[in-house]
Design a protein around this motif. Structure first.
Motif, PDB file in Angstrom:
ATOM      1  N   ARG A 117       0.836  -1.384  -0.018  1.00 25.87           N
ATOM      2  CA  ARG A 117      -0.042   0.047  -0.039  1.00 25.87           C
ATOM      3  C   ARG A 117       0.845   1.246   0.081  1.00 25.87           C
ATOM      4  NH1 ARG A 117      -5.258   1.563   2.140  1.00 25.87           N
ATOM      5  NH2 ARG A 117      -5.166   3.677   2.901  1.00 25.87           N
ATOM      6  N   GLU A 119       0.774   5.459  -0.030  1.00 30.23           N
ATOM      7  CA  GLU A 119       0.254   6.895   0.353  1.00 30.23           C
ATOM      8  C   GLU A 119       0.844   7.804  -0.620  1.00 30.23           C
ATOM      9  OE1 GLU A 119       0.155   7.412   4.332  1.00 30.23           O
ATOM     10  OE2 GLU A 119      -1.460   5.726   4.773  1.00 30.23           O
ATOM     11  N   ILE A 120      -0.046   8.676  -1.281  1.00 31.62           N
ATOM     12  CA  ILE A 120       0.455   9.948  -2.128  1.00 31.62           C
ATOM     13  C   ILE A 120      -0.199  11.010  -1.716  1.00 31.62           C
ATOM     14  CG2 ILE A 120       0.836  10.687  -4.344  1.00 31.62           C
ATOM     15  CD1 ILE A 120       0.351   7.766  -5.363  1.00 31.62           C
ATOM     16  N   HIS A 121       0.846  11.892  -1.103  1.00 36.43           N
ATOM     17  CA  HIS A 121       0.312  13.277  -0.690  1.00 36.43           C
ATOM     18  C   HIS A 121       0.599  14.241  -1.731  1.00 36.43           C
ATOM     19  CE1 HIS A 121      -0.098  11.842   3.684  1.00 36.43           C
ATOM     20  NE2 HIS A 121       0.933  11.020   3.275  1.00 36.43           N
ATOM     21  N   PHE A 138      -5.377  13.709  -1.297  1.00 37.97           N
ATOM     22  CA  PHE A 138      -4.544  12.407  -0.814  1.00 37.97           C
ATOM     23  C   PHE A 138      -5.364  11.290  -1.383  1.00 37.97           C
ATOM     24  CE2 PHE A 138      -4.592   9.128   2.151  1.00 37.97           C
ATOM     25  CZ  PHE A 138      -3.406   8.845   2.428  1.00 37.97           C
ATOM     26  N   ARG A 139      -4.397  10.411  -1.825  1.00 36.09           N
ATOM     27  CA  ARG A 139      -4.819   9.184  -2.473  1.00 36.09           C
ATOM     28  C   ARG A 139      -3.990   7.931  -1.883  1.00 36.09           C
ATOM     29  NH1 ARG A 139      -7.297   9.669  -7.807  1.00 36.09           N
ATOM     30  NH2 ARG A 139      -7.472   7.569  -7.265  1.00 36.09           N
ATOM     31  N   HIS A 140      -4.559   6.947  -1.942  1.00 34.25           N
ATOM     32  CA  HIS A 140      -3.595   5.513  -1.615  1.00 34.25           C
ATOM     33  C   HIS A 140      -4.069   4.706  -2.426  1.00 34.25           C
ATOM     34  CE1 HIS A 140      -7.577   4.912   0.346  1.00 34.25           C
ATOM     35  NE2 HIS A 140      -7.195   3.821   0.204  1.00 34.25           N
ATOM     36  N   ASN A 142      -2.702   0.175  -4.042  1.00 36.26           N
ATOM     37  CA  ASN A 142      -1.985  -1.070  -3.731  1.00 36.26           C
ATOM     38  C   ASN A 142      -1.201  -1.218  -4.917  1.00 36.26           C
ATOM     39  OD1 ASN A 142      -0.880  -3.092  -2.446  1.00 36.26           O
ATOM     40  ND2 ASN A 142      -2.386  -4.464  -3.195  1.00 36.26           N
ATOM     41  N   TYR A 180      -0.628  13.855 -10.100  1.00 36.05           N
ATOM     42  CA  TYR A 180       0.386  13.328  -8.834  1.00 36.05           C
ATOM     43  C   TYR A 180       1.966  13.044  -9.334  1.00 36.05           C
ATOM     44  CZ  TYR A 180      -4.111  12.719  -6.709  1.00 36.05           C
ATOM     45  OH  TYR A 180      -5.285  13.046  -6.047  1.00 36.05           O
ATOM     46  N   CYS A 183       4.719  15.811  -5.904  1.00 42.48           N
ATOM     47  CA  CYS A 183       4.033  15.308  -4.706  1.00 42.48           C
ATOM     48  C   CYS A 183       4.724  15.970  -3.624  1.00 42.48           C
ATOM     49  CB  CYS A 183       3.723  13.874  -4.111  1.00 42.48           C
ATOM     50  SG  CYS A 183       3.483  12.797  -5.693  1.00 42.48           S
ATOM     51  N   VAL A 186       5.537  10.735  -0.587  1.00 49.45           N
ATOM     52  CA  VAL A 186       5.125   9.364  -1.258  1.00 49.45           C
ATOM     53  C   VAL A 186       5.382   8.280   0.045  1.00 49.45           C
ATOM     54  CG1 VAL A 186       5.228   7.453  -2.660  1.00 49.45           C
ATOM     55  CG2 VAL A 186       5.212   9.662  -3.409  1.00 49.45           C
ATOM     56  N   PHE A 188       5.325   4.385   2.128  1.00 51.16           N
ATOM     57  CA  PHE A 188       5.146   3.005   2.012  1.00 51.16           C
ATOM     58  C   PHE A 188       5.948   2.182   2.884  1.00 51.16           C
ATOM     59  CE2 PHE A 188       7.695   4.024  -1.751  1.00 51.16           C
ATOM     60  CZ  PHE A 188       8.730   2.856  -1.543  1.00 51.16           C
TER      61      PHE A 188
END
Length: 190
Positions: A117, A119-121, A138-140, A142, A180, A183, A186, A188
């Motif tokens: 997983r 996470e992208i800020h 904000f996105r996440h 896999n 994105y 950013c 990022v 993980f």
């Protein structure tokens, strides 16, 4: 790729290329010697790492560290100190060798259990005038395919890492994936 940013920051947005942040995070996960190369302890640890096997010595030569065995022995015994230029070469050679040594293990951890997983800020728009700001949440996601990313990172190929991240991973975010490319973070773990 649609929405490729050719003039990023023109209206005041700030951020870093996502692929660069991924590379930094992989460096963090790879771990290594925390003491700087300028300290005696850090220098000795790196030299021991680079001289323990023929593979490590070859990585040092590939990174541009071409010194005689006599000079290397003097460094290891503490009789001489490397120049600033050679200290940088030692540190670069250590990082290249470390990346190559942990890449296979790191790849296995990142691909385990269906991926990792991420996470992208999004980029920072605090410097952008209100009418020009976009809604970039904000996105996440896999990430299931780390092979190309870790391979480019281990080889020190920044363009390959950027292509792998931007062309292979970001399109999974949907139609706004170009937003994105830059950013603030990022994250993980593996």
């Amino acid at each position: 790729m649609p929405e490729r940013n050719s003039d990023f920051g023109r209206f005041g947005a700030s951020g870093v290329r996502g692929s660069e942040l991924v590379g930094r995070k992989l460096d963090d996960l790879a771990g290594g010697i925390a003491t700087p190369v300028t300290a005696k302890r850090g220098l000795m640890a790196r030299l021991n790492y680079l001289t323990r096997s023929e593979h490590a010595r070859q990585a040092a030569r590939d990174a541009g560290l071409t010194v005689t065995d006599r000079t290397l022995k003097a460094w290891l015994e503490g009789k001489r100190r490397p120049s600033a230029k050679n200290l940088k070469k030692i540190d670069d050679a250590y990082r290249v060798g470390r990346r190559q040594n942990v890449a296979r293990h790191l790849l296995k951890r990142l691909n385990a259990n269906g991926g990792t997983r991420v996470e992208i800020h999004p980029l920072n728009q605090s410097g952008v005038a209100r009418p020009l700001q976009r809604d970039v949440p904000f996105r996440h996601m896999n990430v299931r395919r780390w092979d190309r990313i870790v391979g480019a990172w281990a080889a020190g190929d920044h363009h390959g890492l950027d292509a792998a991240w931007t062309d292979d991973i970001l399109p999974d975010l949907g139609s706004q994936y170009g937003a994105y490319e830059y950013c603030t973070n990022v994250g993980f773990a593996a």
